[in-house]
Motif scaffolding. Structure first.
Motif, PDB file in Angstrom:
ATOM      1  N   ARG A  44      -1.697  -4.323  -0.534  1.00  0.00           N
ATOM      2  CA  ARG A  44      -2.071  -4.933  -1.812  1.00  0.00           C
ATOM      3  C   ARG A  44      -0.833  -5.157  -2.681  1.00  0.00           C
ATOM      4  N   ALA A  45      -1.001  -5.974  -3.686  1.00  0.00           N
ATOM      5  CA  ALA A  45       0.119  -6.254  -4.588  1.00  0.00           C
ATOM      6  C   ALA A  45       0.224  -5.213  -5.690  1.00  0.00           C
ATOM      7  N   THR A  46      -0.914  -4.644  -6.091  1.00  0.00           N
ATOM      8  CA  THR A  46      -0.930  -3.701  -7.216  1.00  0.00           C
ATOM      9  C   THR A  46      -1.782  -2.491  -6.862  1.00  0.00           C
ATOM     10  N   ASN A  47      -1.945  -1.580  -7.870  1.00  0.00           N
ATOM     11  CA  ASN A  47      -2.773  -0.373  -7.784  1.00  0.00           C
ATOM     12  C   ASN A  47      -2.124   0.739  -6.951  1.00  0.00           C
ATOM     13  N   LYS A  48      -2.550   1.936  -7.251  1.00  0.00           N
ATOM     14  CA  LYS A  48      -2.077   3.123  -6.559  1.00  0.00           C
ATOM     15  C   LYS A  48      -3.117   3.560  -5.536  1.00  0.00           C
ATOM     16  N   TRP A  49      -2.804   4.627  -4.869  1.00  0.00           N
ATOM     17  CA  TRP A  49      -3.734   5.183  -3.889  1.00  0.00           C
ATOM     18  C   TRP A  49      -3.680   6.704  -3.907  1.00  0.00           C
ATOM     19  N   GLN A  50      -4.761   7.308  -3.416  1.00  0.00           N
ATOM     20  CA  GLN A  50      -4.841   8.757  -3.259  1.00  0.00           C
ATOM     21  C   GLN A  50      -5.403   9.088  -1.891  1.00  0.00           C
TER      22      GLN A  50
END
Length: 685
Positions: free
Chosen positions: A590-596
């Motif tokens: 993806r181009a943006t956003n974080k993850w956990q």
């Protein structure tokens, strides 16, 4: 992601040990803020990947061939078979360098042996020197074959009359004759010297050419009392010379009625200049005409062919002479008289025929020769047997002959009748001859060169008995300047056809190679293309499309099983770090956003009877968290692309999933449980 459960029974009930095996699953959870689907179904942590990572003898009438001398056969017109080849004299040095014209033809097989002491054929048959610049010369030369006056013909040649200016004499003639001596004693077919210019009689009893008509190129005005033939040409007061029609007869030395169609030269005929001479016979009007470049033109009507020539066929040739004054007389011919009309055209890629056209490398160039042969013989076979007709063309090296493409009137020519020697193609016309109407010969070639604006000129050549008789008009292929082709390169979402990046223009020259690769587009992953991302520019090259899919967040790899092995029952708590059968890796396209990445227990360890709660924990270098049915975060970030978290599951470094079994839970059996790995999208601020 597909689930795959693996059960491994490690312990045996006969042993005094306990075996622990934990099955895990991995799940990716997508935020509702993503442009892709709002969530993904829970999947088993199994990850499966598949890597996907073009000659001939010298007798042209013979139907058999002998390839032993192919390199010397039909390589040029001079190499074609011949009979009674003219004797080339050892001439005095000549001053007339040949004009720079590729259309000049070799004529050494066209003429009988010369008459007199002055005539020579030089420069590989391309220069006819009637006499050198010497005193008291006389000569004549005649065609081997007569031509018919019932058909049109044209003669073209460069004419050189020396460089003596006012001191020149006497001149030369172009003469048509049906002299009866030509059949049995052709060496007698010559006129008087001096004023006779090798064609006329200067007084009764002197030799002259019978049944003839001459066009004279006279550089000396004979206006005395004993040599008075030119007195009637009143306009030549400067001694420049003149051109006129004269009928050779028993005595041409008269005061008048010797010349018709007189053109007085505006400058010296003998001034070191090569001039183009065109002589044309119009059978319909029975007119012979001349046009001498820079001098003038005129015509003469022959009202009665039999009265003038004693028939309807004539030999053609030249005469010349010098006296006390002299000049060199020479010719370089580009078209000789014949009853053959030869017209050439060409076509590129089956477009219309024309005499010159542009083409590009790999284009197919069709060459067409339209032949029209007039002849009094009624039998085609008689004509063919007597004349041995051939068509020949010497292709520029940049044009490659397409084997099997030569046709006559639409019918493919037999290989036995075609001679291919280097770039020269020669066709034996014996079996295809058509008289009194057009005969169309076509062959295909392919252009092998791409040099811009190079001009490739050629002519068809018609031969009889190995001698060049007629040359067609010139045709030429001009290699086109490189044309450019512009196409658009698009970058589109495969699902929506919406652009994911600005398109661009790609321009190249026709024939040039191109190669395009998909760019990196944030938030998207290249999927496939339109199949023409690499190729060669042509007129039909299509736009290029690169298709992308939306970027995703997913597990590339997650443990399918955490194995703790077998342990003996102990009086103290059993503590051990489990070994993951696979690594832990994630991909964020993806181009943006974080993850956990989160972990929870979905089934406690149990042997089916006894349940061990809260015995698992996740240990890092800085902390330890109990693994229960409440998810714990083991890693988070915003790295794009691949992130390898396998180092968090390093039992050797006492990191990862640890089991602590109190004494009270230790018993014989195999204990199994289940864990769930979850990859979650975390919206940005």
């Amino acid at each position: 992601m597909a689930k795959k459960k693996i059960l491994i029974l490690i312990a045996s009930g006969l042993l005094s040990m306990t075996s622990f095996s934990i099955i895990s699953e991995a799940t990716t959870v997508s935020s509702t803020k993503l442009q892709t689907s709002a969530s993904q179904s829970t999947e088993q942590s199994q990850i499966e990947e598949t890597s996907e990572s073009t000659a001939v003898s010298e007798s042209f009438a013979v139907k058999e061939t002998d390839t032993s001398d192919l390199s010397e056969t039909a390589a040029s017109i001079d190499d074609l078979p011949q009979s009674g080849k003219i004797v080339k004299r050892s001439a005095a040095p000549f001053a007339a360098d040949l004009p720079q014209d590729p259309n000049i033809i070799p004529i050494d097989k066209v003429f009988q042996n010369p008459i007199g002491n002055s005539t020579s054929i030089l420069e590989d048959g391309k220069l006819l020197q009637l006499n050198p610049a010497q005193k008291s010369q006389k000569g004549a030369i005649w065609s081997k074959k007569p031509i018919s006056l019932l058909s049109d013909f044209t003669f073209k040649s460069y004419l050189y009359l020396g460089d003596q200016r006012g001191s020149a004499g006497d001149g030369m003639t172009f003469t048509l004759t049906n002299d009866p001596r030509m059949e049995n004693d052709a060496t007698q077919v010559i006129g008087s010297s001096g004023m006779g210019i090798g064609a006329y009689s200067t007084k009764s009893g002197e030799p002259y050419i019978r049944n003839g008509l001459s066009i004279e190129f006279d550089t000396y005005k004979n206006q005395g009392s004993s040599d008075r033939m030119d007195r009637e040409i009143s306009g030549d007061n400067s001694g420049h010379g003149h051109v006129a029609f004269v009928t050779p007869k028993e005595n041409n030395n008269n005061y008048d009625n010797e010349h018709t169609g007189v053109t007085v030269a505006p400058t010296y005929l003998s001034d070191g200049t090569w001039r183009m001479l065109t002589v044309h016979w119009n059978a319909g009007t029975k007119q012979l005409s001349y046009d001498l470049e820079g001098i003038g033109s005129s015509s003469h009507e022959v009202t009665d062919l039999n009265a003038k020539f004693g028939g309807t066929t004539v030999y053609w040739g030249f005469t010349s002479s010098t006296g006390g004054k002299y000049q060199e007389n020479a010719l370089a011919m580009t078209q000789i008289p014949s009853s053959v009309k030869s017209t050439a055209e060409l076509s590129v890629n089956d477009t219309g025929f024309e005499t010159e056209a542009e083409a590009n490398k790999e284009d197919i160039v069709t060459l067409k020769n339209t032949l029209h042969i007039d002849n009094d013989l009624k039998s085609h076979r008689d004509f063919a047997d007597e004349h041995q007709p051939q068509m020949s063309i010497n292709l520029p090296s940049e044009l490659a002959y397409e084997q099997g493409s030569l046709k006559i009137d639409g019918i493919q020519a037999s290989d036995k009748d075609i001679i291919v020697a280097g770039t020269r193609i020669t066709l034996d016309l014996t079996d295809y001859l058509v008289l009194e109407k057009d005969m169309v010969i076509e062959l295909k070639t392919k252009l092998q060169d791409s040099t811009p604006e190079k001009r490739l000129a050629m002519n068809f050549e018609y031969l009889e008995n190995g001698a060049l008789l007629q040359k067609s008009n010139e045709i030429a292929v001009k290699i086109a300047k490189p044309k450019e082709k512009s196409i658009t390169v698009f970058y589109q979402d495969a699902a929506t056809n919406q652009e994911v990046a600005p398109s661009k223009q790609l321009t190249g020259k026709i024939g040039d190679h191109y190669k395009e690769t998909p760019p990196a587009v944030a938030g998207f992953v290249f999927k496939n293309d339109s199949g023409n991302a690499e190729g060669t520019f042509s007129e039909t090259t299509q736009d290029i499309y690169f298709y992308f899919r939306s970027g995703e967040l997913y597990f590339m790899e997650a443990p399918k099983q955490i194995v703790f092995g077998s342990r003996k029952i102990s009086t103290t708590a059993l503590v051990k770090f489990g070994t993951a059968t696979e690594g832990l890796r994630i991909m964020d396209e993806r181009a943006t956003n974080k993850w956990q990445v989160q972990l929870k227990q979905t089934q406690p360890l149990t042997d089916g009877t006894v349940v061990m709660p809260d015995v698992l924990s996740f240990v890092t270098d800085s902390q330890s968290d109990t693994i229960s049915d409440a998810a714990i975060t083991i890693s988070e970030g915003d790295q794009k692309g691949e992130t390898d978290l396998s180092g968090l599951l390093d039992a050797g470094q006492q990191r990862g999933i640890k089991i602590t079994v109190p004494v009270e839970y230790q018993r014989l059996g195999t204990f199994k449980g289940a864990l769930s790995w979850t990859l979650t999208d975390v919206p940005g601020n």
